[in-house]
Design a protein around this motif. Structure first.
Motif, mmCIF file in Angstrom:
data_model
loop_
_atom_site.group_PDB
_atom_site.id
_atom_site.type_symbol
_atom_site.label_atom_id
_atom_site.label_comp_id
_atom_site.label_asym_id
_atom_site.label_seq_id
_atom_site.Cartn_x
_atom_site.Cartn_y
_atom_site.Cartn_z
ATOM 1 N N GLU A 9 0.887 -1.272 0.023
ATOM 2 C CA GLU A 9 -0.038 -0.048 -0.102
ATOM 3 C C GLU A 9 0.812 1.264 0.221
ATOM 4 O O GLU A 9 1.785 1.404 1.014
ATOM 5 C CB GLU A 9 -0.845 0.015 1.429
ATOM 6 C CG GLU A 9 -1.789 -1.155 1.304
ATOM 7 C CD GLU A 9 -2.821 -1.153 2.311
ATOM 8 O OE1 GLU A 9 -3.132 0.034 2.786
ATOM 9 O OE2 GLU A 9 -3.387 -2.101 2.571
ATOM 10 N N GLY A 11 -0.759 4.198 -0.115
ATOM 11 C CA GLY A 11 -1.404 5.728 0.489
ATOM 12 C C GLY A 11 -3.153 4.994 0.114
ATOM 13 O O GLY A 11 -3.363 4.052 -0.428
ATOM 14 N N SER A 12 -3.728 6.032 0.667
ATOM 15 C CA SER A 12 -5.236 5.454 0.528
ATOM 16 C C SER A 12 -6.077 6.648 -0.420
ATOM 17 O O SER A 12 -5.511 7.590 -0.854
ATOM 18 C CB SER A 12 -5.918 5.457 1.878
ATOM 19 O OG SER A 12 -5.892 6.563 2.209
ATOM 20 N N ALA A 43 -3.933 -1.564 -7.952
ATOM 21 C CA ALA A 43 -5.371 -0.622 -8.064
ATOM 22 C C ALA A 43 -5.168 0.203 -7.119
ATOM 23 O O ALA A 43 -4.908 0.063 -5.894
ATOM 24 C CB ALA A 43 -6.108 -1.713 -7.587
ATOM 25 N N PHE A 44 -5.585 1.386 -7.511
ATOM 26 C CA PHE A 44 -5.523 2.588 -6.614
ATOM 27 C C PHE A 44 -4.257 2.771 -6.156
ATOM 28 O O PHE A 44 -3.184 2.570 -6.725
ATOM 29 C CB PHE A 44 -6.702 2.578 -5.566
ATOM 30 C CG PHE A 44 -8.183 2.844 -6.165
ATOM 31 C CD1 PHE A 44 -8.762 3.920 -6.395
ATOM 32 C CD2 PHE A 44 -8.947 1.707 -6.422
ATOM 33 C CE1 PHE A 44 -9.782 4.027 -7.230
ATOM 34 C CE2 PHE A 44 -9.955 1.622 -7.115
ATOM 35 C CZ PHE A 44 -10.577 2.924 -7.513
ATOM 36 N N GLY A 45 -4.155 2.991 -4.776
ATOM 37 C CA GLY A 45 -2.815 3.150 -4.314
ATOM 38 C C GLY A 45 -1.934 2.119 -3.658
ATOM 39 O O GLY A 45 -1.182 1.741 -3.016
ATOM 40 N N THR A 46 -2.249 0.839 -4.577
ATOM 41 C CA THR A 46 -1.848 -0.507 -4.099
ATOM 42 C C THR A 46 -1.095 -1.198 -5.270
ATOM 43 O O THR A 46 -1.775 -1.000 -6.433
ATOM 44 C CB THR A 46 -2.731 -1.462 -3.371
ATOM 45 O OG1 THR A 46 -3.815 -1.892 -4.354
ATOM 46 C CG2 THR A 46 -3.485 -0.867 -2.242
ATOM 47 N N ASP B 222 -10.887 1.378 -0.724
ATOM 48 C CA ASP B 222 -10.576 1.391 -2.076
ATOM 49 C C ASP B 222 -10.768 -0.059 -2.594
ATOM 50 O O ASP B 222 -10.456 -1.147 -1.947
ATOM 51 C CB ASP B 222 -9.244 1.917 -2.271
ATOM 52 C CG ASP B 222 -9.094 3.434 -2.223
ATOM 53 O OD1 ASP B 222 -10.140 4.279 -2.503
ATOM 54 O OD2 ASP B 222 -7.864 3.755 -1.819
ATOM 55 N N SER B 223 -11.091 -0.295 -3.909
ATOM 56 C CA SER B 223 -10.960 -1.721 -4.274
ATOM 57 C C SER B 223 -9.499 -1.995 -4.458
ATOM 58 O O SER B 223 -8.990 -1.330 -4.959
ATOM 59 C CB SER B 223 -11.688 -1.758 -5.730
ATOM 60 O OG SER B 223 -13.077 -1.835 -5.517
ATOM 61 N N THR B 224 -9.039 -3.274 -3.900
ATOM 62 C CA THR B 224 -7.842 -3.706 -4.010
ATOM 63 C C THR B 224 -7.919 -4.988 -4.484
ATOM 64 O O THR B 224 -8.946 -5.621 -4.361
ATOM 65 C CB THR B 224 -6.823 -3.370 -2.767
ATOM 66 O OG1 THR B 224 -7.500 -4.167 -1.908
ATOM 67 C CG2 THR B 224 -6.931 -1.935 -2.427
ATOM 68 N N ALA B 225 -6.754 -5.649 -4.825
ATOM 69 C CA ALA B 225 -6.706 -7.077 -5.160
ATOM 70 C C ALA B 225 -7.277 -8.059 -4.492
ATOM 71 O O ALA B 225 -7.186 -7.894 -2.926
ATOM 72 C CB ALA B 225 -5.261 -7.516 -5.643
ATOM 73 N N ILE B 249 -10.502 -7.568 -8.129
ATOM 74 C CA ILE B 249 -10.265 -6.529 -7.419
ATOM 75 C C ILE B 249 -11.619 -6.326 -6.609
ATOM 76 O O ILE B 249 -12.817 -6.691 -6.820
ATOM 77 C CB ILE B 249 -9.945 -5.159 -7.648
ATOM 78 C CG1 ILE B 249 -10.948 -4.544 -8.691
ATOM 79 C CG2 ILE B 249 -8.498 -5.508 -8.131
ATOM 80 C CD1 ILE B 249 -10.497 -3.261 -9.120
#
Lengths: 218, 308
Positions: A9, A11-12, A43-46, B222-225, B249
């Motif tokens: 990660e 950040g969010s 995906a986003f901050g990850t 947030d959507s993550t894996a 995700i």
């Protein structure tokens, strides 16, 4: 993330700084993959790495090297940012929720289409269904909660708003986003080597088209 | 060779070991829910482990084999030919399976593997989008499947799989898990609870019912894996453990992840089965993973020797 995944990660939220760090890390991993790497999902901050535990014999050392790289992910290179223009028809027959979004924003439906079509977007994640882009950059006025009851069938190509994000349904599927237009483009082609039209990091612009143009597209 | 579908069963789909490598494009891994069972079935008939086989769900199919062949059935206890060993079949043989007596998914491997087109690097059926496998759909009565001619002589020796290498299949299993990113937002007591498998479970996810799992915070994520085995907790507190067709995700809190070697147990759960969880360390999960791969490598080598 389980015994075959590692989620990093940066950040969010939809902060663009963390998203570009995550992209830089994904790029770095693709350019110089650590042993046992199967694939990388930003995906986003990850960034999530999937790996094969058989090929990672000393996990702690492997993890330490990746953590070190993640502390200095470098810069996401601009040359990999593609710009994609998506034609959208905002006519009522393709935009069943345009009035709802307009009422919520206190704007005329035409104004909603104009604001939506003028903004600059970035793909922050791809998922939900194959090729579905989560786009950041939606003007704040247009942020609209998802529908309380999702539709059982959203037509492929539908352009929607879900909370703070814009998105496009590549395949017919159930869905709860507010539908404000439709693109005639195929966002996902199962027979192509690169099946998804959009990938994380791409810049997206919309271009308004008439129902006649929409109908003539295919 | 052709195989005629006389009865299609409840949900029978062509599956392989999935299509990893496309998750960044939002394409689920897919493939057999119980990948261990399919891998072993393929090895028993002399195929590569990732050849396309048939996944049958809860009620089996009835098939007619057009030529002499070798088959193996693994996974759920399905009746029909004795499982976990190869069988030589004469041309014209019919095999039918009824309602499974234990487990949810049985796998049929045929020497040579099912001949279906490769879509996105895989031969498995992705039902939600309607591609891959047999025309992107479950088998129907009257379908005529084709099998790739095997590249070796058919042999079905009189051997069995050592049951010690099989997963601990059970109707009320304990699934071992690793803590997920949001584990700290839930009471650690959750592993004391028992959950019942909900009928609305499918290849995307196994839905569980039990005392609701309360999350201490309400921040949106947030959507993550997410991956097969991810245990996510929607706002109603009833957990879902994602299956092979899991989306790539997701935005629900991730409480835990079922370890890889226990995914076959998840795949075999049926509605009303009861399940518990116990936490292990990552080092232990990796040790078990490598041990399983070692056992399969020995099996592969052993079978290759017998065929020489």
């Amino acid at each position: 993330m389980g015994d075959t995944g590692l989620k990093i990660e940066f950040g969010s939220g939809a902060e663009s700084a963390s998203i570009s760090e995550a992209l830089a890390m994904a790029e770095s991993l693709a350019g110089d993959p650590p042993p046992g790497l199967v694939e990388v999902v930003p995906a986003f901050g990850t960034v999530t790495l999937y790996y094969d535990p058989v090929k990672v014999s000393d996990f702690d050392a492997w993890l330490a090297r990746i953590e070190q790289r993640a502390r200095k992910p470098g810069k996401h290179s601009r040359k990999n940012v593609r710009e994609v223009v998506i034609p959208v028809c905002y006519a009522p027959e393709h935009a069943p929720d345009l009035d709802r979004v307009a009422a919520q924003a206190g704007l005329a439906p035409g104004k909603v289409a104009e604001l939506h079509g003028r903004a600059d977007y970035h793909v922050a994640a791809v998922g939900f269904t194959p090729g579905f882009p989560y786009l950041t950059g939606l003007p704040k006025k247009l942020h609209t909660p998802r529908r309380a009851t999702p539709r059982l069938a959203v037509p492929a190509g539908s352009v929607g708003i879900g909370g703070p994000f814009a998105g496009i349904y590549p395949l017919a599927s159930p869905g709860g986003w507010n539908l404000i237009g439709r693109t005639p483009l195929d966002l996902f082609r199962a027979n192509d080597a690169a099946p998804a039209l959009l990938r994380v990091g791409d810049r997206v612009k919309f271009r308004a088209i008439s129902p006649e143009e929409f109908a003539a597209w295919k | 060779m052709e195989i005629k579908v006389l009865r299609c069963g409840m949900l029978s789909t062509i599956q392989d070991l999935g299509r990893p490598g496309l998750r960044a494009a939002g394409v689920p891994v897919g493939g057999a829910m119980d990948a261990f069972a399919l891998r072993v079935a393929n090895l028993l008939v002399g195929n590569d482990e990732d050849a396309a086989g048939l996944e049958m769900t809860r009620v089996g199919a009835e098939l007619e084999f057009g030529e002499d062949t070798v088959v193996a059935v693994t996974g759920a206890t399905a009746g029909g030919p004795e499982p976990w060993r190869p069988h030589f079949l004469k041309a014209g043989t019919r095999i039918g399976w009824g309602q499974f007596t234990a487990g949810c998914r049985a796998y049929l491997a045929v020497a040579g593997g099912f001949d279906v087109p490769v879509v996105l690097d895989g031969r498995g059926t992705y039902l939600r989008a309607g591609w891959g496998g047999w025309h992107g759909r479950p088998l129907r009565r009257g379908d005529v499947l084709t099998v790739t001619p095997p590249d070796r002589t058919l042999t079905a020796g009189n051997w069995h799989i050592d049951p010690r290498i099989l997963p601990a299949y059970a109707t009320n299993p304990i699934l071992r898990v690793l803590a997920g990113a949001q584990a700290g937002e839930f009471s650690p007591q959750w592993t004391q609870s028992e959950f019942e498998v909900h009928p609305h479970s499918d290849r995307m996810g196994v839905r569980l019912q039990g005392a609701p799992l309360a999350r201490a915070v309400t921040t949106e994520l947030d959507s993550t894996a997410v991956a097969p085995g991810t245990l996510q907790v929607p706002p109603d507190g009833q957990p879902i453990v994602l299956g092979a067709d899991a989306q790539t995700i997701g935005g629900y809190p991730q409480l835990a992840h079922v370890i890889s070697v226990d995914l076959p147990l998840l795949a075999q759960l049926r509605p009303a089965d009861r399940v518990r969880f116990s936490e292990v360390t990552l080092a232990e999960a990796h040790r078990l993973y490598r041990a399983r791969e070692h056992a399969l490598a020995l099996l592969r080598e052993g079978l290759a020797q017998k065929r020489r």
